[in-house]
Design a protein around this motif. Structure first.
Motif, PDB file in Angstrom:
ATOM      1  N   ARG A 685      27.087 -28.447 -38.699  1.00  0.00           N
ATOM      2  CA  ARG A 685      26.656 -28.268 -37.369  1.00  0.00           C
ATOM      3  C   ARG A 685      27.298 -29.369 -36.305  1.00  0.00           C
ATOM      4  N   GLU A 686      26.852 -30.670 -36.746  1.00  0.00           N
ATOM      5  CA  GLU A 686      27.069 -31.598 -35.305  1.00  0.00           C
ATOM      6  C   GLU A 686      28.670 -31.569 -35.219  1.00  0.00           C
ATOM      7  N   GLY A 687      29.459 -31.404 -36.225  1.00  0.00           N
ATOM      8  CA  GLY A 687      30.984 -31.196 -35.773  1.00  0.00           C
ATOM      9  C   GLY A 687      31.195 -29.914 -35.008  1.00  0.00           C
ATOM     10  N   ALA A 690      30.353 -30.534 -31.260  1.00  0.00           N
ATOM     11  CA  ALA A 690      31.067 -31.403 -30.641  1.00  0.00           C
ATOM     12  C   ALA A 690      32.013 -30.675 -30.096  1.00  0.00           C
ATOM     13  N   ARG A 691      32.702 -29.714 -30.720  1.00  0.00           N
ATOM     14  CA  ARG A 691      33.887 -28.953 -30.414  1.00  0.00           C
ATOM     15  C   ARG A 691      33.490 -27.944 -29.317  1.00  0.00           C
ATOM     16  N   PHE A 692      32.544 -27.254 -29.625  1.00  0.00           N
ATOM     17  CA  PHE A 692      32.384 -25.965 -28.848  1.00  0.00           C
ATOM     18  C   PHE A 692      31.271 -26.034 -27.825  1.00  0.00           C
ATOM     19  N   CYS A 693      30.284 -26.906 -27.697  1.00  0.00           N
ATOM     20  CA  CYS A 693      29.145 -27.236 -26.771  1.00  0.00           C
ATOM     21  C   CYS A 693      29.410 -28.215 -25.929  1.00  0.00           C
ATOM     22  N   PRO A 721      33.864 -35.718 -23.339  1.00  0.00           N
ATOM     23  CA  PRO A 721      33.472 -35.667 -24.937  1.00  0.00           C
ATOM     24  C   PRO A 721      34.655 -36.071 -25.721  1.00  0.00           C
ATOM     25  N   PRO A 722      34.392 -36.326 -26.870  1.00  0.00           N
ATOM     26  CA  PRO A 722      35.361 -36.850 -27.678  1.00  0.00           C
ATOM     27  C   PRO A 722      36.484 -35.559 -27.774  1.00  0.00           C
TER      28      PRO A 722
END
Length: 734
Positions: A685-687, A690-693, A721-722
């Motif tokens: 969920r963390e990954g 990071a990508r979609f929120c 974001p990263p």
């Protein structure tokens, strides 16, 4: 002794027989027997029956020496039945998944009534599905009753296969089917009028196949005269039981309606026999005359065949005139609209007027609603007008100003508004004026193909005019995005002249800013017990099935497998809310408290706040839900079919927001074992977040209003974001 005896008469149905038998033998409720009656079928159906019987001891096959017809084939099977209840299933129809479980539960709930009436859906040869138009009558009584106490039950389809019958009741009364067409008529009327207790089940339990060819009742033949004989049997039954004398007038009306319906269909009676059928119907109508007025539609039976023909020809002429006049009226209306638009379009824009719409004018919802709320606080000088369908007006908040689609008021406000906020394209008739600002919010982060990408998916774009969609999208000035994946996808799917605004999704502000008790009010409204873990199941629609609804697993079983202290909340895709999908068990399970049906909750954000974990398949809801930082489980058992029919921008199984199940067994284990909330789930969920929120920071609606309506350039920026992995090569199939 089994609970159910399912009697299946079989004749010339080889192409449908396996599907019928599978629908019964693969039910999750297994306490049953099948009595299949081979009515001397010449097409090899008997061999199919024998093969099934060899594999399943619950099935018994009777081979009749000669063809006796549908009714008497059922009679042949009844003496062999040992179940508590009889069900009759025609061999080209099917039971829906979970039907027997729902029937068994309702029978237990109502104390084993003489008759249980349940719902059905017509399934057409070309793939369409239509629910029984009188399904609302199945919600009229929750207790048991007699026909005298709830006469509305007699309005439901008078067929044998939408009911379960207590075997002892049938044997005691000696009910049997007569020969000929329409054999259901002299069975169902006497059964319902005699039953000491009747119960209702608001659930689609039978898929009633509408065959393109081979339907007996659509065969042109004098056999349709059998209908008159069958009603004679009904009247004879009523006449033999004095207590039923009060039903004679009702049955007379039903007979008249039924016969006139047969006469009106061009494929039933040979042309040379139509006059005779009318005369015999009129004779029978007069024979059973009762005191009281005759309904207007049946008065024709008091006249002559010539009078009936004149009336039919007049009705056809009126219909034809209406059809010819429709293009003329449409053209005239178009000229009026053009003239009005010309006047309005030469008036100046109102810099303080904004027009909103959401989900094709369904109400104050979604991202447009969030922008509207922010504009009220930050730009109260901007007047807000919503476009809302007439049927949705009663549900609007009292302080909302609205106009109806394509009304004069709609044309006035859209001609002068400066700001347009929508998550669906505006209609083609709306002309974009220079200086107006069109803000398109979309409906979440895209996973499945949209826009121009649908050109390579003929099944998914069925009924969708992609070139027109793109012409409407040419009016966009700004496209709101919650992540760089969306930014890239929208630029490819909608090759139009708009600018992307990295605003985040306005409707997600409430999720980002959620407090621990934010969902308490919704949980209370939905009747969820305090302390229960709430599992939200939100499946999306399928493009490989006409109508979009595919039941992936038995909801009742899933609710039971979750165990104590857990509540299953189901929210269907909005496109399925008004179709037959809820009749396939969801409505009945909700009534019984097995699951909570939250499909009609107006704000999906509230439902998400009330839940502890999301179970979904390919719904874009997962991208919004991730903002809550709560567990997500994906069920991807038909990923290959889904991507082949619709297409996907990336493989969600490889970039999942949590654990992925490929079978129901895996899904049930994940929820039951607690693995849905383990460390691996949190890592995935963390990954995903990071990508979609990445642009969702709780200030999206404010950002849209300040930048696009107030022209403030110095809005606090979203932290950089990263690097994110976005929009990989489209996935065609698993």
């Amino acid at each position: 002794m089994p609970r159910f005896s399912v009697i299946v008469p079989v004749h010339n149905v080889r192409g449908f027989l396996r599907e019928c038998l599978d629908s019964v033998l693969r039910q999750s409720y297994t306490d049953l027997e099948v009595i299949a009656v081979d009515d001397c079928s010449p097409d090899g159906s008997g061999e199919i029956l024998d093969a099934y019987a060899a594999l399943d001891p619950r099935m018994r096959v009777l081979h009749l020496p000669e063809n006796v017809g549908l009714g008497r084939a059922r009679n042949a099977g009844m003496p062999h039945a040992t179940g508590d209840f009889l069900l009759f299933l025609d061999s080209d129809d099917t039971l829906t998944p979970g039907a027997l479980r729902a029937i068994a539960d309702r029978l237990e709930e109502t104390g084993d009534p003489d008759v249980l009436v349940f719902d059905y859906a017509r399934t057409y040869w070309w793939g369409g599905t239509r629910r029984n138009g009188l399904a609302h009558l199945l919600t009229g009584r929750r207790d048991t009753f007699t026909a005298d106490e709830y006469p509305e039950v007699m309005e439901l389809l008078m067929v044998v296969w939408n009911k379960a019958y207590r075997r002892e009741f049938v044997e005691r009364e000696g009910f049997a089917f007569p020969p000929g067409y329409y054999e259901d008529t002299p069975w169902t009327f006497p059964v319902l009028l005699t039953a000491g207790s009747i119960a209702l089940l608001d659930r689609i339990c039978v898929a009633y196949r509408q065959r393109r060819q081979g339907n007996i009742l659509s065969t042109t033949s004098r056999k349709h005269f059998d209908l008159l004989d069958q009603y004679e049997r009904v009247f004879a039954f009523v006449g033999s039981r004095p207590r039923l004398a009060g039903w004679r007038g009702y049955l007379r009306h039903k007979m008249g309606e039924h016969c006139l319906d047969v006469l009106a269909k061009p494929d039933r009676l040979p042309p040379e026999d139509r006059a005779e059928f009318f005369r015999r119907t009129a004779e029978q109508f007069r024979k059973y005359r009762v005191a009281g007025p005759v309904p207007a539609e049946l008065r024709v039976l008091e006249g002559s065949w010539a009078g009936y023909r004149v009336r039919q020809q007049a009705a056809r002429a009126v219909r034809a005139l209406g059809e010819r006049g429709q293009p003329v009226r449409a053209a005239a209306a178009g000229r009026v609209r053009s003239a009005v638009s010309f006047v309005h379009e030469h008036r100046s824009l109102d810099p303080n007027l904004a027009v909103y719409s959401a989900f094709s004018h369904q109400g104050v919802l979604g991202d447009p609603a969030a922008v509207h709320r922010a504009a009220r606080d930050l730009a109260p000088h901007i007047r807000a007008v919503w476009v809302v369908r007439p049927e949705r007006v009663p549900s609007l908040p009292p302080d909302i100003e609205y106009v109806l689609p394509d009304s004069p008021d709609f044309r006035r406000v859209t001609a002068r508004a400066t700001y347009f906020v929508n998550n669906v394209n505006w209609p083609t008739t709306l002309v974009k004026r220079p200086g107006s600002v069109h803000i398109h919010t979309h409906q979440g982060t895209p996973l499945k193909y949209l826009g121009a990408d649908l050109l390579g998916k003929p099944g998914a774009r069925f009924g969708v005019d992609v070139p027109q969609m793109l012409r409407r999208s040419d009016r966009w000035d700004f496209s709101l995005v919650a992540n760089r994946h969306s930014e890239l996808v929208w630029s490819r799917a909608f090759p139009c002249r708009f600018s992307s605004l990295r605003s985040g999704s306005p409707r997600n502000d409430v999720l980002v800013n959620a407090k621990p008790d934010s969902g308490a009010e919704v949980r209370a409204r939905l009747g969820i017990p305090d302390g229960n873990t709430v599992v939200l199941y939100a499946p999306t629609r399928r493009d490989y099935r006409r109508g979009g609804y595919v039941e992936r697993f038995d909801l009742a079983r899933f609710a039971a497998d979750l165990g104590e202290g857990r509540t299953l909340v189901v929210r269907l895709h909005p496109s399925l809310a008004d179709g037959p999908a809820r009749g396939f068990g969801l409505a009945e399970l909700h009534r019984r408290g097995v699951v909570v049906d939250a499909t009609d909750e107006p704000h999906v954000e509230d439902v998400m706040l009330a839940s502890d974990v999301l179970v979904t398949d390919y719904s874009a809801l997962m991208f919004d839900y991730a903002n809550l930082d709560r567990p997500i489980v994906l069920h991807t058992d038909d990923w290959g079919a889904f991507t082949a029919s619709r297409g996907a921008y990336f493989d969600i199984r490889a970039d999942a927001p949590g654990h992925v199940s490929h079978t129901y067994r895996e899904l049930a284990w994940l929820l039951r074992s607690g693995a849905w909330k383990d460390e691996e789930s949190a890592r995935l969920r963390e990954g995903f977040r990071a990508r979609f929120c990445e642009f969702d920071d709780g200030r999206a609606a404010e950002r849209v209003v300040r930048m696009l309506m107030l022209g403030e350039p110095d809005v606090p920026a979203v932290p950089a974001p990263p690097p994110a992995v976005s929009a990989e090569a489209p996935v065609e199939s698993a």
